[in-house]
Motif scaffolding. Sequence first.
Motif, PDB file in Angstrom:
ATOM      1  N   LYS A 139       0.838  -1.208   0.000  1.00 47.13           N
ATOM      2  CA  LYS A 139       0.000   0.000   0.000  1.00 47.13           C
ATOM      3  C   LYS A 139       0.871   1.256   0.000  1.00 47.13           C
ATOM      4  CE  LYS A 139      -4.269  -1.669   2.172  1.00 47.13           C
ATOM      5  NZ  LYS A 139      -5.183  -1.514   3.333  1.00 47.13           N
ATOM      6  N   LEU A 140       1.929   1.229   0.789  1.00 47.27           N
ATOM      7  CA  LEU A 140       2.845   2.373   0.838  1.00 47.27           C
ATOM      8  C   LEU A 140       3.455   2.623  -0.530  1.00 47.27           C
ATOM      9  CD1 LEU A 140       4.464   4.496   2.421  1.00 47.27           C
ATOM     10  CD2 LEU A 140       6.075   2.668   3.048  1.00 47.27           C
ATOM     11  N   GLN A 141       3.825   1.566  -1.204  1.00 43.90           N
ATOM     12  CA  GLN A 141       4.433   1.685  -2.525  1.00 43.90           C
ATOM     13  C   GLN A 141       3.451   2.297  -3.530  1.00 43.90           C
ATOM     14  OE1 GLN A 141       5.787  -2.049  -4.507  1.00 43.90           O
ATOM     15  NE2 GLN A 141       7.846  -1.219  -4.228  1.00 43.90           N
ATOM     16  N   VAL A 142       2.206   1.837  -3.506  1.00 41.35           N
ATOM     17  CA  VAL A 142       1.191   2.378  -4.421  1.00 41.35           C
ATOM     18  C   VAL A 142       0.880   3.833  -4.080  1.00 41.35           C
ATOM     19  CG1 VAL A 142      -1.203   2.159  -5.204  1.00 41.35           C
ATOM     20  CG2 VAL A 142       0.177   0.104  -4.829  1.00 41.35           C
ATOM     21  N   MET A 143       0.745   4.128  -2.785  1.00 42.58           N
ATOM     22  CA  MET A 143       0.436   5.498  -2.373  1.00 42.58           C
ATOM     23  C   MET A 143       1.539   6.457  -2.803  1.00 42.58           C
ATOM     24  SD  MET A 143      -0.335   7.068   1.432  1.00 42.58           S
ATOM     25  CE  MET A 143       1.387   7.179   1.935  1.00 42.58           C
ATOM     26  N   ASP A 144       2.792   6.060  -2.635  1.00 43.91           N
ATOM     27  CA  ASP A 144       3.901   6.931  -3.021  1.00 43.91           C
ATOM     28  C   ASP A 144       3.885   7.228  -4.514  1.00 43.91           C
ATOM     29  OD1 ASP A 144       5.040   7.450  -0.578  1.00 43.91           O
ATOM     30  OD2 ASP A 144       6.543   5.864  -0.687  1.00 43.91           O
ATOM     31  N   THR A 145       3.605   6.224  -5.318  1.00 39.41           N
ATOM     32  CA  THR A 145       3.586   6.416  -6.767  1.00 39.41           C
ATOM     33  C   THR A 145       2.507   7.414  -7.178  1.00 39.41           C
ATOM     34  OG1 THR A 145       4.400   4.161  -7.147  1.00 39.41           O
ATOM     35  CG2 THR A 145       3.308   5.262  -8.994  1.00 39.41           C
ATOM     36  N   ILE A 146       1.295   7.254  -6.648  1.00 38.10           N
ATOM     37  CA  ILE A 146       0.183   8.115  -7.033  1.00 38.10           C
ATOM     38  C   ILE A 146       0.364   9.524  -6.475  1.00 38.10           C
ATOM     39  CG2 ILE A 146      -2.309   8.482  -6.765  1.00 38.10           C
ATOM     40  CD1 ILE A 146      -2.625   5.449  -6.796  1.00 38.10           C
ATOM     41  N   CYS A 147       0.773   9.631  -5.226  1.00 33.64           N
ATOM     42  CA  CYS A 147       0.932  10.957  -4.609  1.00 33.64           C
ATOM     43  C   CYS A 147       2.091  11.729  -5.229  1.00 33.64           C
ATOM     44  CB  CYS A 147       1.127  10.813  -3.104  1.00 33.64           C
ATOM     45  SG  CYS A 147      -0.351  10.262  -2.225  1.00 33.64           S
ATOM     46  N   TYR A 148       3.129  11.028  -5.646  1.00 33.35           N
ATOM     47  CA  TYR A 148       4.239  11.682  -6.331  1.00 33.35           C
ATOM     48  C   TYR A 148       3.758  12.249  -7.667  1.00 33.35           C
ATOM     49  CZ  TYR A 148       8.955  12.377  -8.237  1.00 33.35           C
ATOM     50  OH  TYR A 148      10.099  12.922  -8.776  1.00 33.35           O
ATOM     51  N   ASP A 149       3.012  11.454  -8.421  1.00 30.68           N
ATOM     52  CA  ASP A 149       2.488  11.916  -9.711  1.00 30.68           C
ATOM     53  C   ASP A 149       1.509  13.072  -9.534  1.00 30.68           C
ATOM     54  OD1 ASP A 149       3.986   9.971 -10.946  1.00 30.68           O
ATOM     55  OD2 ASP A 149       2.318   8.562 -11.204  1.00 30.68           O
TER      56      ASP A 149
END
Length: 472
Positions: A139-149
């Motif tokens: 979940k952390l990995q997915v959240m970081d990707t979306i929030c970075y974009d």
Amino acid sequence: MLRPSVQLMWPLTMQCNKALSAPSLSFIRTIVELASSCQHQGRLVRQFHHSPVTSNQPHATEASESSTAARQPETMDFPGGTVPFTSSLEFIGSHLTPSSPRIPCYRTLDGTGKHLPDAAVPHDLDQQMATDLYTAMAKLQVMDTICYDAQRQGRYSFYMTCAGEEATVVGSAAGLDPRDMVFSQYREHGVLLWRGYSFDEFANQLYGNKLEPGQGRQMPIHYGSKELNYQTVSSPLATQLPHAAGAAYAMKLDQADTVAAAYFGEGAASEGDFHAAVNFAATLGAPCLFICRNNGYAISTPASEQYAGDGIACRGPAYGVPSIRVDGGDARAMYCVTRAARALALRDECPVLIEAMSYRSGHHSTSDDSSRYRTREEMGAWRARDPVVRFRNWLVQNSWWDQEREQELRQNTRQEIIKALERASKVDKPPVSALYTDVYADMPWHLKEQLRETLDIIQKHPHLLPPGMPAE
């Protein structure tokens, strides 16, 4: 009968006074006179050490006893500590002692996620705990990707990811007690996620809307939660470390069964606050876990330019602090080390230093382009060592995870985060008047005057008010 000070200095077992020859008695009288002289000068010199003499031992001559004693190291009780003397002039450390071993790095899984048969695993993970830990990392990995974009799209001003360090952060979080107080640096939002911080709470903080506890006064990613025992992030490096040492000391005074956990990077360990905090915690016996994420880069400064010694873990023993180095890409190792360190800190009332060797796979932040100071080949090689994939491989080997669950988890997480960001973007900003609240219970006169002046300016120049932000 020798007085206590002489008995400490002279551990001689006298089972039979008859066994002592005249030369031996003469020697003892010399020692007594020497001890009395040293004691008179306010210090105790342990000048001679001798093997116990019993009735079965042959009589030794005074000369042979003196020769044996002379070969033993002489020590002195300095105010700064008891130290042995030497007649050799030798420097230690750095290239002068190249044979000194480097601190080993503890791990339980190899680079592909296979269990190491000889690994010590004092706190192994059962299926439920293991899958929970992996779920949080994914979940952390997915959240970081979306929030970075989303930041790149201009939705908010700043973001930092945990890419490459998910196992370090979530693994250690799982090893803590939820009641333990966390003092983070800025890349430990995985701790909050593990403790139950919702995607809506993350999104509200990033947007700085009125639902965010800080009322938009902090930069994005400066999370905090009183309910989850997570102190609000502070931008200046290492300022959280003395706070953690103080909090841990307070826990000790209260006889609480909790610890303080302070996260920081190897770059922050160059700050004076690091040394002050570790020394305070050591001398006060404060149960504080100092968890260093040594990811190789302090923004653009590589570790080779950050320190000349053997990393960060070697600094602990110099302050009298138990220390360990661990593979930060091994979630199970991080969990075991953190649990063991927590138990040690509480049992022995001492701080513990943990150095987690990891790699920051992403840019330092959205304000950074790491390709300017490290090669694409280097970044690609480390991204291939993804700690999330490594831990998932171990789960699959245990038949605890499969591709169907993986796909479902990541798709659902993606939708949840996108919806949370959409909801947060539609919430109004805190009013300008909130700038003057939350400082005093009753607003003093000078703040009332400043608030009145601010509202007057807004009334005269309404175009200065940011969109979606009310005046009061």
